[in-house]
Scaffold this active site. Structure first.
Site, PDB file in Angstrom:
ATOM      1  N   HIS A  43      -6.556 -23.653  -5.699  1.00  0.00           N
ATOM      2  CA  HIS A  43      -7.666 -23.623  -6.805  1.00  0.00           C
ATOM      3  C   HIS A  43      -7.929 -22.135  -7.173  1.00  0.00           C
ATOM      4  O   HIS A  43      -8.947 -21.697  -6.785  1.00  0.00           O
ATOM      5  CB  HIS A  43      -8.974 -24.439  -6.605  1.00  0.00           C
ATOM      6  CG  HIS A  43      -9.793 -24.737  -7.514  1.00  0.00           C
ATOM      7  ND1 HIS A  43     -10.425 -25.836  -7.824  1.00  0.00           N
ATOM      8  CD2 HIS A  43      -9.997 -24.041  -8.804  1.00  0.00           C
ATOM      9  CE1 HIS A  43     -11.029 -25.828  -9.015  1.00  0.00           C
ATOM     10  NE2 HIS A  43     -10.642 -24.788  -9.581  1.00  0.00           N
ATOM     11  N   GLU A  70      -5.125 -26.581  -8.914  1.00  0.00           N
ATOM     12  CA  GLU A  70      -6.293 -27.310  -9.509  1.00  0.00           C
ATOM     13  C   GLU A  70      -6.911 -25.992 -10.236  1.00  0.00           C
ATOM     14  O   GLU A  70      -6.756 -24.814 -10.193  1.00  0.00           O
ATOM     15  CB  GLU A  70      -7.250 -27.601  -8.508  1.00  0.00           C
ATOM     16  CG  GLU A  70      -6.813 -28.518  -7.601  1.00  0.00           C
ATOM     17  CD  GLU A  70      -7.978 -29.205  -6.664  1.00  0.00           C
ATOM     18  OE1 GLU A  70      -7.636 -30.149  -6.080  1.00  0.00           O
ATOM     19  OE2 GLU A  70      -8.711 -28.078  -6.449  1.00  0.00           O
ATOM     20  N   HIS A 190     -12.827 -34.091  -2.183  1.00  0.00           N
ATOM     21  CA  HIS A 190     -14.150 -33.260  -2.072  1.00  0.00           C
ATOM     22  C   HIS A 190     -15.092 -33.870  -0.948  1.00  0.00           C
ATOM     23  O   HIS A 190     -15.542 -34.775  -1.242  1.00  0.00           O
ATOM     24  CB  HIS A 190     -14.999 -33.380  -3.328  1.00  0.00           C
ATOM     25  CG  HIS A 190     -16.090 -31.974  -3.519  1.00  0.00           C
ATOM     26  ND1 HIS A 190     -15.430 -30.864  -3.980  1.00  0.00           N
ATOM     27  CD2 HIS A 190     -17.197 -31.721  -3.085  1.00  0.00           C
ATOM     28  CE1 HIS A 190     -16.878 -29.820  -3.873  1.00  0.00           C
ATOM     29  NE2 HIS A 190     -17.729 -30.737  -3.535  1.00  0.00           N
TER      30      HIS A 190
END
Length: 240
Positions: A43, A70, A190
């Protein structure tokens, strides 16, 4: 089978702390795959405080499973994705100063924008996933953007898991069933860890992939990276 994609942001954070190449991010990605990871997630953020844009370019050349990139689809991010063309792009609406992702997309409010971005990414052959809270209205709106998958944002599940797994999972289960009805693939991520992952996997229909970084890397400090990845893979065994 639900695949495990290992997020290596925290390995990059450790490397950046000293400004050299220790630990070697590319070797870490190779090792994660060798130890059983079925994908590598990164990310990159605008300040490059962990994953750098050049890391994404370099990883594309060494990752042999699937590279999942991401991020918030800013012009710079989209230019990077156009250059690298990863197997999967996960759209996350995080602010530049966010410590970590803390909300999913409002797919109703940003419908037109997401349609444009999704169409652009799919034209390059990328699979697209939209980071999403488990809300029926948002799942329905995501389906009309043309996205291939949604990734359910599981922070609330992790937060309330120990107080009552069934209640914590309920909105995610409902969102998963709706996603199936709408023809959407399903990812999740997450705050998933060795305590809560197996229950999620066993009770979330159609789950195709989980992306796990922080907890997995923390566990690896004590258990070793190879052992930790194998432990996470065991939580994702096919349900008989």
């Amino acid at each position: 089978m639900t695949k495990l994609s290992v997020n290596i942001n925290k390995i990059a954070t450790l490397r950046n702390a000293r400004g050299h190449n220790r630990p070697d991010l590319l070797q870490a990605a190779r090792d994660c795959e060798r130890f059983g990871a079925q994908g590598i997630t990164v990310h990159p953020r605008p300040d490059e405080r962990h994953i750098r844009y050049q890391d994404v370019r370099d990883l594309k050349a060494v990752v042999t499973t699937e590279l999942n990139v991401e991020g918030n689809p800013t012009p710079d991010f989209l230019a990077l994705v156009h250059e690298v063309r990863p197997e999967q792009v996960t759209l996350v609406p995080d602010a530049p100063d966010a410590i970590t992702s803390n909300a999913g997309w409002n797919t109703v409010q940003h419908q037109d924008y997401l349609r444009q971005v999704v169409a652009d990414l799919k034209s390059m052959g990328c699979r697209v996933s939209i980071f999403l809270d488990p809300v029926a209205e948002l799942v329905r709106a995501a389906a009309t953007t043309g996205t291939d998958r949604i990734e359910l944002y599981t922070e609330d599940y992790a937060r309330y898991y120990h107080a009552g797994p069934e209640a914590a999972l309920r909105p995610y289960h409902e969102a998963a069933l709706l996603a199936q009805d709408l023809g959407l693939g399903l990812n999740a991520g997450h705050d998933l860890d060795l305590d809560n992952l197996a229950y999620l996997h066993q009770h979330l229909p159609g789950l195709q992939e989980v992306s796990i970084g922080h907890a997995l890397i923390c566990d690896a400090l004590y258990l070793g990276l190879e052992n930790t990845i194998q432990l996470y893979r065991r939580q994702l065994k096919p349900i008989k």
